[in-house]
Design a protein around this motif. Sequence first.
Motif, PDB file in Angstrom:
ATOM      1  N   ALA A 155       0.826  -1.212   0.000  1.00 58.74           N
ATOM      2  CA  ALA A 155       0.000   0.000   0.000  1.00 58.74           C
ATOM      3  C   ALA A 155       0.859   1.259   0.000  1.00 58.74           C
ATOM      4  N   TYR A 157       3.793   1.660  -1.298  1.00 57.24           N
ATOM      5  CA  TYR A 157       4.339   1.875  -2.637  1.00 57.24           C
ATOM      6  C   TYR A 157       3.236   2.250  -3.619  1.00 57.24           C
ATOM      7  N   ASP A 158       2.020   1.740  -3.393  1.00 55.80           N
ATOM      8  CA  ASP A 158       0.873   2.158  -4.212  1.00 55.80           C
ATOM      9  C   ASP A 158       0.685   3.668  -4.126  1.00 55.80           C
ATOM     10  N   SER A 162       1.262   6.391  -7.153  1.00 52.25           N
ATOM     11  CA  SER A 162       0.101   7.199  -7.540  1.00 52.25           C
ATOM     12  C   SER A 162       0.344   8.687  -7.318  1.00 52.25           C
ATOM     13  N   ARG A 186      -4.423  -5.577   0.508  1.00 44.37           N
ATOM     14  CA  ARG A 186      -3.093  -5.598  -0.110  1.00 44.37           C
ATOM     15  C   ARG A 186      -2.188  -6.646   0.555  1.00 44.37           C
ATOM     16  N   TYR A 350       5.088  -7.832  -7.445  1.00 49.07           N
ATOM     17  CA  TYR A 350       4.262  -6.696  -7.028  1.00 49.07           C
ATOM     18  C   TYR A 350       3.601  -6.099  -8.260  1.00 49.07           C
ATOM     19  N   HIS A 352       1.159  -2.604  -9.099  1.00 47.19           N
ATOM     20  CA  HIS A 352       0.590  -1.383  -8.539  1.00 47.19           C
ATOM     21  C   HIS A 352      -0.912  -1.316  -8.779  1.00 47.19           C
ATOM     22  N   ILE A 353      -1.632  -0.873  -7.758  1.00 47.46           N
ATOM     23  CA  ILE A 353      -3.033  -0.498  -7.925  1.00 47.46           C
ATOM     24  C   ILE A 353      -3.217   0.882  -7.308  1.00 47.46           C
ATOM     25  N   GLN A 354      -4.204   1.618  -7.792  1.00 47.74           N
ATOM     26  CA  GLN A 354      -4.480   2.919  -7.194  1.00 47.74           C
ATOM     27  C   GLN A 354      -5.278   2.721  -5.920  1.00 47.74           C
ATOM     28  N   PRO A 355      -4.884   3.364  -4.831  1.00 47.26           N
ATOM     29  CA  PRO A 355      -5.654   3.254  -3.591  1.00 47.26           C
ATOM     30  C   PRO A 355      -7.080   3.770  -3.782  1.00 47.26           C
TER      31      PRO A 355
END
Length: 361
Positions: A155, A157-158, A162, A186, A350, A352-355
């Motif tokens: 999270a 690093y997300d 972002s 996460r 890993y 990435h997803i946007q929070p």
Amino acid sequence: MPKTSSINDGLNYRKIGKPCIINNLNQPFVQLPVRSLTDLRIKMGPFKASTDAFVFANSFQMTVENAAQIRERLQGAWSSVFDSVLKPFKDALNDLSVDLDPVNIGPLDLGPSITVGLPEAAIDFVLKEIAGKLVFDNIVGSAGTFGRCGGMAFAGYDFYLSNWQINSSIKTPPSTGVLGDYIFNRLLDSIGMNAMAWLDWSVTLHVLPIASVAGNVALGLAVGSLEGPIGAAFGGLLGSQIGIFDFGGKKVILDRTKDEWGKIKNRLDNEAACPIGLLFSDSVSPLGDHQVLAIGYEDDGVAPTLTVWDNRDGNTTRLYKLNFGGDELNVDQIPFNDDGGIKGFFLEDYAHIQPPIELKI
């Protein structure tokens, strides 16, 4: 609102002299051309724990439901890991053979000698004893009070990728709510994406040495039960060797970690950070190990160091002084933490997803 971006921060972090041609910086840090200087700055780093990490330390309480979800992720990967872990034992048993004089085993003229493998019943007996040490419930155990280390590393690093600010006013680990649920999800992602690696590394470090001892004892019993020339021949073979099975342990994990160290350095040469998994000498299952975010390194070939954001520390950094000499990995941590000693680490998968948009400030 977006964080303040500074190309100079990245240039200083990467020890790149100024002035420089920005276009020439694209390829070392991204696989595709960047869309903006902000994208380039994010890729270049640095990830600063003081501003980019969560303020609260990783001290979440694990519920029974949480534990069940984590075990489900690990159990889904166990069958594949079990087969790969058991294979070296099977191969070693199938490779065992002795040469017998045909005069001693029957009336037929079969030539000067015949090669005989270990009887199938003996192989099955030994494998059953080894498999008894590889029961999923014994390896993973039951979750008690654990944190959400992988969730915090992923999270954090997300948020960084972002270009979102961390809410520094949240100083207590949120077990529920949008942020709490997001960090836990996460955590599940970090386990699901790396479950096979976690199980394989943990079993290799802690369980395979025990299974090897059990296998050697079982093999001795199996051979001792064989009668006639075959029993005598295998007895002589085993009597001349000290342990057929000698799998796993700290030296094996050290060799793997050396390979992973190269992968981690390469990732940090091209990215601001990367999640890594840590294995402790005193952990009894993957649930007792740890996940952190690697954010920098130095390697002069003599005294390499790795800088991490360890989510147990809040928004500060920790330095690992690495010693790859000897038969096991040794790591001096600054500041020191009594976690039983890091005996291995690996680069995690890993994505990435946007929070959740509710967390953007």
